[in-house]
Design a protein around this motif. Structure first.
Motif, short mmCIF file in Angstrom:
data_model
loop_
_atom_site.label_atom_id
_atom_site.label_comp_id
_atom_site.label_asym_id
_atom_site.label_seq_id
_atom_site.Cartn_x
_atom_site.Cartn_y
_atom_site.Cartn_z
N LEU A 1 -7.43 4.47 1.50
CA LEU A 1 -6.63 3.80 2.51
C LEU A 1 -6.47 4.67 3.75
CD1 LEU A 1 -3.73 2.57 0.18
CD2 LEU A 1 -5.62 1.17 1.05
N GLU B 1 0.82 -1.20 0.00
CA GLU B 1 0.00 0.00 0.00
C GLU B 1 0.86 1.26 0.00
OE1 GLU B 1 -3.95 -1.62 2.39
OE2 GLU B 1 -2.21 -0.89 3.50
N LEU C 1 -9.30 3.61 -4.76
CA LEU C 1 -8.89 2.94 -3.52
C LEU C 1 -8.72 3.99 -2.44
CD1 LEU C 1 -7.96 0.25 -2.19
CD2 LEU C 1 -5.64 0.82 -2.95
N GLY D 1 -10.97 0.69 1.54
CA GLY D 1 -11.09 -0.37 0.55
C GLY D 1 -11.24 0.19 -0.85
N ARG D 2 -11.61 -0.69 -1.77
CA ARG D 2 -11.76 -0.31 -3.17
C ARG D 2 -13.24 -0.06 -3.47
NH1 ARG D 2 -8.25 -0.28 -7.15
NH2 ARG D 2 -6.73 -1.43 -5.90
N TYR D 3 -13.50 1.03 -4.16
CA TYR D 3 -14.88 1.42 -4.49
C TYR D 3 -15.02 1.59 -6.00
CZ TYR D 3 -15.66 2.39 0.46
OH TYR D 3 -15.81 2.26 1.82
N THR E 1 -14.37 2.74 6.65
CA THR E 1 -14.42 1.55 5.80
C THR E 1 -13.47 1.72 4.61
OG1 THR E 1 -16.36 2.48 4.69
CG2 THR E 1 -16.76 0.86 6.43
#
Length: 360
Positions: free
Chosen positions: A188, A77, A186, A195-197, A193
């Motif tokens: 981070l 990341e 993404l 994550g990837r959207y 929450t």
């Protein structure tokens, strides 16, 4: 290296007189006596550095550090948010423009389209999937490549095919993206929450922060800074990864409209953890504490933990600080500081404050 702040002991009368003269010369600094001792061995272990804690407290500290670091990035990341160039939103907009995707969304594989043909209900299709390789299937048109096209371009292509085949004289075709699945961003770090959207048309930084349920109150996100990392292309076609740094507090409060950038496929948004200080030992509520926006001194740090217990030895308070991978240890006489101007030793992010038990 171990340094002592306070007046716990003196080595010799000469040393004490020297310190006294130094105090007079510096106008009464709260760091009343500084005495150097033998430096700590380079690369000293954490166990040695934390010798002021019992085993239970060491385990508590380790648990706290692990439980309060979910906003920390893995090496993979960290590579995603590492950029070769950093700029402000205004600098980015001046060089690359708005980057708006309002009407320029390019359809990709796995998207779902709705296709309407005016006054031709038998041709209207509510759910038209785009295949992984970017094709759709439509009556009288057959397989049509649409990857990389806007909805307007797709509508024009279907209209042309229907006219070429002689099926309709002047069809009016409208295309809408029903589900966005091909473009993702993404987020981070310290959001509720991460994550990837899947990226939807017209989405901005505020939109995606809202979908991620905002900055984590539990983990303490850093409201002073955040970043949007994306790959941009200059006039020559050369690609560069840039990090657009912005003040998250100003963005969320509506004070910085420039920072509310339109998002693109592949964008990475990073909200770092808030700076923390760890206060352990003979204090009322040991734990990890968010430092806030302002400078924090040792007295204020101990205040965050509820102050000393009756067993505390304030004159031997220890601060453990990582400096270049080496533990630096400072001994602070907090009583001496509180009797002075109240400023004293300034703590830094990730410092560990250890208040030992009194010998008496």
């Amino acid at each position: 290296m171990i340094q002592r702040f306070g007046s716990a002991n003196t080595l010799t009368l000469i040393a004490a007189l020297t310190v006294l003269l130094a105090l007079v010369g510096c106008g009464g600094s709260s760091q009343t006596v500084i005495r150097s001792e033998a430096p700590a061995q380079a690369g000293a272990s954490d166990d040695a550095a934390l010798s002021g804690l019992d085993q239970e407290e060491v385990e508590l500290l380790q648990t706290l550090q692990q439980s309060t670091q979910p906003g920390e990035l893995s090496s993979q990341e960290a590579g995603l948010v590492r950029a070769s160039k950093t700029m402000s939103p205004s600098e980015y907009l001046a060089k690359y423009g708005s980057g708006s995707v309002d009407s320029d969304y390019q359809v990709g594989g796995e998207d779902i389209l709705s296709i309407y043909v005016y006054e031709q209900p038998e041709l209207t299709r509510e759910l038209v999937p785009v295949s992984g390789d970017g094709f759709i299937s439509f009556p009288f048109v057959g397989a049509l490549p649409v990857a990389g096209m806007t909805t307007e371009q797709i509508g024009s292509a279907i209209r042309a095919k229907l006219m070429e085949g002689g099926y309709l004289i002047d069809p009016q075709v409208s295309v809408v993206v029903k589900e966005y699945k091909s473009k993702t961003v993404l987020i981070l770090g310290a959001v509720e929450t991460p994550g990837r959207y899947q990226l939807e048309s017209n989405e901005t930084l505020l939109d995606i922060l809202s979908r991620a349920e905002g900055v984590s109150l539990r983990e303490g996100g850093n409201l002073n800074r955040a970043s949007l990392v994306r790959i941009v292309e200059d006039a020559s076609g050369r690609q560069t990864k840039v990090s657009i740094e912005f003040d998250l507090r100003r963005l969320l409060s509506g004070q910085d409209h420039l920072a509310n950038l339109a998002l693109r496929d592949g964008d990475v948004i990073y909200v770092p953890m808030a700076d923390k200080v760890y206060v352990m030992g003979e204090v009322q509520n040991p734990g990890a504490f968010v430092m806030g926006d302002n400078q924090l001194n040792i007295v204020e740090a101990i205040g965050l933990a509820g102050g000393f217990t009756r067993l505390a030895a304030p004159n031997r308070t220890k601060i453990v600080r990582k400096d270049g991978g080496v533990d630096r240890i400072f001994i602070v006489d907090v009583d001496d500081i509180t009797e002075g101007d109240g400023q004293g030793f300034i703590v830094k992010p990730n410092d560990i404050v250890i208040v030992p038990e009194s010998f008496f």
